[in-house]
Each structure stands twice: as C-alpha cells, then as structure tokens.
Design an enzyme around this catalytic site. Structure first.
Site, PDB file in Angstrom:
ATOM      1  N   PHE A 279      42.302  42.946  38.365  1.00 58.01           N
ATOM      2  CA  PHE A 279      42.822  41.595  38.205  1.00 58.01           C
ATOM      3  C   PHE A 279      43.308  41.083  39.548  1.00 58.01           C
ATOM      4  O   PHE A 279      44.085  41.743  40.233  1.00 58.01           O
ATOM      5  CB  PHE A 279      43.979  41.569  37.215  1.00 58.01           C
ATOM      6  N   GLU A 280      42.884  39.901  39.920  1.00 57.41           N
ATOM      7  CA  GLU A 280      43.272  39.310  41.197  1.00 57.41           C
ATOM      8  C   GLU A 280      43.824  37.909  40.961  1.00 57.41           C
ATOM      9  O   GLU A 280      43.870  37.419  39.830  1.00 57.41           O
ATOM     10  CB  GLU A 280      42.071  39.265  42.138  1.00 57.41           C
ATOM     11  N   GLY A 281      44.233  37.267  42.045  1.00 61.31           N
ATOM     12  CA  GLY A 281      44.684  35.887  41.970  1.00 61.31           C
ATOM     13  C   GLY A 281      45.831  35.700  41.002  1.00 61.31           C
ATOM     14  O   GLY A 281      46.859  36.349  41.097  1.00 61.31           O
TER      15      GLY A 281
ATOM     16  N   GLN B  24      43.853  47.310  47.419  1.00 63.01           N
ATOM     17  CA  GLN B  24      42.948  46.700  48.391  1.00 63.01           C
ATOM     18  C   GLN B  24      43.714  46.430  49.690  1.00 63.01           C
ATOM     19  O   GLN B  24      44.450  45.449  49.786  1.00 63.01           O
ATOM     20  CB  GLN B  24      42.379  45.391  47.846  1.00 63.01           C
TER      21      GLN B  24
END
Length: 609
Positions: free
Chosen positions: A394-396, A484
C-alpha cells in the site's frame, strides 16, 4: 498539539501577600505540608552538576553551561528548533497512590516543567517570559499501579534557548528497580529444517527477554518463548536468553544447542532461505523494462511478488488480478502456462506471492464490509494461482491516518483496524505456511521517528509513520518487512542526523532503526520495538531507471558489511550487528533483467560470513 503559542498564564499574586496570608492563618506550621519528613529527593542530577547524566534531550538539543546558573556551578541550556521543543527528561521510580511535588528554576520564554505517566492526570506548569530565574512548581498524585513517572522540561518550537536548574521531585521514594536474575531452564523444542522453538520460565521483574543466537542478539520479546527462523538445514545452533527491565540486562543464560533437520525443498511453513532475494515481477502490466515470463525468472530470486493485485475501487476491498494482455505484452504466456511455471518455481523452493497495491492501487478498508470483501477476493487469487501468501504494498494515501491515530500500539482508525483484522483472518485461514511481507515507503515507517501522530506541523503530512500500527500489530505474523529505501527524501536516523538516498549510510541508518527500535515522534516513552533481523530486508531499485535512490553495488555491499559484520561502516555507527539479516528486496525483477542482472549478480556474489 497546536503549534500556535499558548496564551499567557494569569498573573499570580505577589509572593509577599501569599506569605502574609499564610502567617496570619497559622504561622510557619502552615508551610510544613510542602516538606514532609518522609519525602525524599528523587530527581537525579537535578542541578546538572554532573552534566546531562540521567537526562535525555530530544534532537541533541541540551547542553550544560556554567553561566547563567541558579545554584551550584552548572545549569541546563536547551535550544528548540522549528520541529523540536528541546525536551529534556528522565524517568523516576515512584510509589503508587502517592503525592509528589515537582519544582525547578527556569529562564527564557515559554519554558515548561511537567510530569507524564502519572497514572492519573499528567501535569505541567510554564512561564511565558522569565528574563531572570523564575521558580516553577506543580504537584501530582500517582495512580494505583504507577511505579515510575517521567519528569521533563522543554521550550517552544523555534523560540530561543532556555535555561533550567535545580530541578526537584519530592515525595515518597519508590522501590528501586533492580536488574532481573539470569533466566534458567532454557529449552529447545523440536527443530525443523529451518526453525528451532525456544522456551524458558518467567523471571520476576523482567519486562522483556533478549534472545541470542551464537552470541548475537536476534530478538527482544515480552513473552517466555521464541522461535528462531530462517536457519540452515542440518546445522547446529547455540541459543541463550537474558532478562531485562529499565534497570538493565541480566547475564545470559546457560546455552542450549539444537540441530536443524535435513529438510528438503521450499516446503511449507513460510520458510525462506537464511538470506533471501525478493523481487517484483511485472505480471499484470507492461512498461519500458519489458515483460518477463514466470518460467524465465532467474533462480537468484527466492521470493517472487506478482505485481499487482488492484482494487476495483479505493474503498470496495475487492481485489482483482489479471495477467498482462497480449495486446500490451506480446510475449506473455497463457494463464495455464503461468500457473504451471508457478508450481515449478515452488518445487524449486521459491515463494510466489500476490502483491496488493503499488503506486496506483490505493486500498482503504474503511468498513467491515470492505474488510470481508478484501479477505474473500484475496483468498480467491491465492487459491486460483496456488500462491504462498500476500505482500502488502500500500502506497500513497492508502492508510490515511489523518483520522486521528496517535498511538501505534492502540490504533482506532477503521482503515487501520480493518486492515489488521483482514490480514490476521488470512493468516488464520492458511496457517503457518502463509508468507506475509510488506513493502511500505520510508515516509510511512521511519519518518514516524519524527512526525507520527504530530499533525501537519511545518507542512509535514500527519500520515507520517502510518504503517507503524500495522507492522506492530502483525509483527508475530510477519515473515518479512522490506521498506522501500527509495523515492524518498532525507530522513533522520537514530543519530539525529539526516541521511539521503543512494548511499550506504542511508540504508544502514534506516535498517538500524528497524533492528534497534526507535522513539516515535521523539517520544522516549513510546518506543517502536525492534523487529527480528530475519524479518528485515533492504528495499532498493534495481537500476537507475527503476526509481530515485539507486544505489551502486559497491554501496550496497558496504551497507551489508556494516549491518551484518559491523565492518566498513561510514559516518553512521549501528547499535549492533545482525548476521541474520534476511537480505534484499528490489523493484524489480524486470528492471534487473533489463540491466543485465547487475543487482541479482551482486547479491549472489555477496559473502555473508
């Protein structure tokens, strides 16, 4: 907390009138409650005559000066910054259900004195402007189970330096905390090819236990059991355990030795090689790196994450996975060949996971209905393709902690609570063989050291550290975390220095935080516990085209040497060495092949011993 300056305190009555009133009411005897005979001085080095001994100041903001002083020869001087209030604190042992008086002398603007963790109502007092020494004082009563409190002084963000001296905490002395005894009775259970379960009796007064493998610290746990994972088949291992609390750590227990079984293949149980290479395979889309068929993935890759399973909408919880169509990927295999290649990889000991999210795959499980849909749709993908588990990428805005979470240990945001519940349901459904990995961005993990739960101060996003409650709640289920370390700005390490992407120091500092633990938003009372080294891999772009923050093979090697052997470290000095560090993750397998396999070749060539 509101960053605007606080309103001025009401002007107090002159001390002469107060004293006159006291004397008229009964003479000096009326003053005796302020200095009960049973009270003792509990603050350590409150006059700072021994430097900062006993005190911890945020962001290296504190120093000892010889002028100005209130008493003795030294005083504290601390300088707030734009994002730091120069908080200097110490933790003191107290008794439950007891009353204490906290006092001290301060100079400067917006200087605070207070106590937290009282178990009742935390207190503070402050002065808006003290051009000369001014006394601050307050009282509090401890709760029924409170045995320690934190006393502190601080200034205000971006204001000038302040001074503090002769800080005092008067009240009944608490029973001193003693280092716990050395654990006895450590036993090793039935070993598998890659795991050894350990157990030991509880030790009185211990808050945590530290597990050592071959003399190296590999885990800190609060219970009385631990399973060593990621071991090599047919290999003898030695283990010890110590007990720890706020007073320190006991000696290590007598060592026990266990030998792993011969095992075979990749098998179940979520087992990975002692050192693994994780990569993302562009299975559902095409970009400039070219399409790589599952059968053509090189043997270097131990964990293959299928990128990506994506939601039908942000809030639906419905996840779908579709192979890249031949119109976009002319050399793509059929679905039958893709599934057959997955089985071949698994037979060779590889793990294949579905990765949910990515740059465009925002997922917000804001309702229980979305949570249940997530579980059922992800299960269908795992079952249809015969996969080994789940990678959460999950990003953003996916976690969206602006809903109010401020304590990673007790999340209340539905988006977070439902995600944790959904993953635990999947883990329970598939059992011990289920592999669970996460690939958050540094913004949502390490930046919590600076801004978690602190609101949008100085333009900072309040979602900084948003993954922390998810990682913490799932740490016992988590196979691997590979943050990341790219597409990121500079981030402050445990050395209170900012580190930039692309060099060994950045990866060393970011990984050291995960393996050491770190105070969240600079709060020494709220420490994110360390992960086991076998749960951690370093996330990197495979090439300059794959993302900002590319790190050359030479710098990657330097980072691994420092973290696993404590050799070749640069400006950042780690808090330990972790030979059991799991390995590396990269975006992506496709970009590595495009770059002639430079990333995977460097990993294959690295000597872990």
């Amino acid at each position: 907390m509101d960053r605007s300056l606080p309103r001025a305190l009401p002007r107090s009555r002159p001390l002469t009138y107060v004293l006159a009133g006291v004397l008229a009411a009964g003479g000096l005897a009326a003053l005796t409650p302020l200095a009960r005979a049973a009270d003792t001085e509990l603050a350590r080095n409150g006059g700072f005559e021994s430097g900062l001994d006993g005190w911890s100041c945020t962001a290296n903001s504190g120093a000892v000066v010889t002028s100005p002083v209130h008493g003795g020869t030294k005083a504290l001087q601390a300088t707030p910054a734009g994002s730091d209030n120069a908080r200097c604190a110490q933790t003191v042992t107290v008794k439950p259900n007891s009353t204490y008086t906290l006092s001290g002398w301060a100079r400067g603007s917006y200087v605070y004195l207070g106590a937290s963790g009282t178990g009742t109502t935390d207190v503070s007092t402050w002065t808006q402007s003290a051009p000369d020494w001014q006394r601050l004082a307050t009282t509090f009563t401890t709760g029924a189970s409170t045995t320690s409190v934190t006393i502190y002084t601080h200034g205000w963000y971006g204001t000038g330096a302040y001074q503090a001296d002769d800080l005092s905490l008067l009240g009944p002395g608490g029973d001193p905390v003693r280092i716990p005894a050395t654990p006895t009775g450590l036993t090793a259970g039935t070993a598998t090819a890659t795991t050894v379960p350990l157990a030991w009796p509880a030790v009185t007064g211990a808050d945590a236990y530290r597990v050592y493998q071959g003399g190296t610290l590999v885990a800190t746990v609060t219970g009385t059991s631990y399973t060593a994972t990621g071991l090599t088949p047919s290999t003898a291992y030695s283990f010890q355990v110590s007990a720890a609390n706020s007073a320190g750590e006991s000696a290590k227990s007598t060592a026990v030795t266990a030998t792993t079984t011969s095992g075979g293949g990749g098998g179940g149980g979520g087992q990975l090689p002692a050192h693994a290479l994780v990569g993302y395979l562009h299975a559902s889309f095409a970009n400039g790196s070219g399409y790589t068929r599952m059968a053509d993935v090189p043997d270097s890759w131990d964990v293959i994450d299928l990128a990506f399973g994506e939601p039908t909408s942000v809030t639906s919880g419905d996840i779908r996975f579709t192979l890249c169509p031949v119109t976009q990927c002319p050399n793509a295999e059929s679905e039958a060949d893709f599934k057959a290649a997955i089985k071949a990889k698994q037979a060779a000991g590889k793990k294949v996971l579905i990765s949910i999210g990515g740059q465009n795959g925002q997922v917000q499980l804001a309702t229980t209905a979305a949570r249940d849909t997530f579980v059922s749709s992800v299960s269908k993908i795992i079952d249809d393709y015969g996969l080994d588990g789940l990678d959460i990428d999950f990003e953003g805005h996916s976690l969206s902690l602006q809903t109010g979470d401020t304590d990673f240990r007790n999340p209340t945001s539905p988006v977070v609570v439902n995600l944790i519940a959904a993953v635990k349901t999947l883990k329970a459904r598939y059992g011990a063989k289920f592999v669970l990995t996460m690939a958050p961005e540094t913004f949502f993990v390490q930046l919590g050291h600076q801004y978690y739960g602190s609101g949008p101060w100085g333009g900072q996003d309040p979602r900084a550290g948003a993954y922390l409650p998810v990682i913490h709640a799932l740490r016992d289920d988590l196979t691997l975390l590979h943050v990341q370390d790219y597409n990121s700005g500079s981030i402050m390490g445990l050395d209170n220095q900012y580190h930039s992407m692309g060099g060994a120091d950045f990866h060393i500092a970011m990984t050291d935080m995960l393996l050491t633990g770190f105070p969240v938003a600079g709060n020494p009372d709220r420490v994110f516990p360390p992960l086991r080294p076998d749960q951690v891999a370093i996330g990197l772009p495979a090439s300059t085209q794959a993302g900002n923050g590319y790190t050359t093979p030479a710098e990657v090697t330097k980072a691994l040497d420092c973290l696993t052997k404590k050799t070749g470290c640069g400006s950042y000095q780690t808090h330990g060495s972790w030979p059991a560090l799991r390995g590396l993750m990269t975006w992506s397998i496709n970009w590595d092949r495009y770059d002639n396999g430079e990333f995977s070749r460097n990993f294959d060539a690295y000597s872990w011993s």
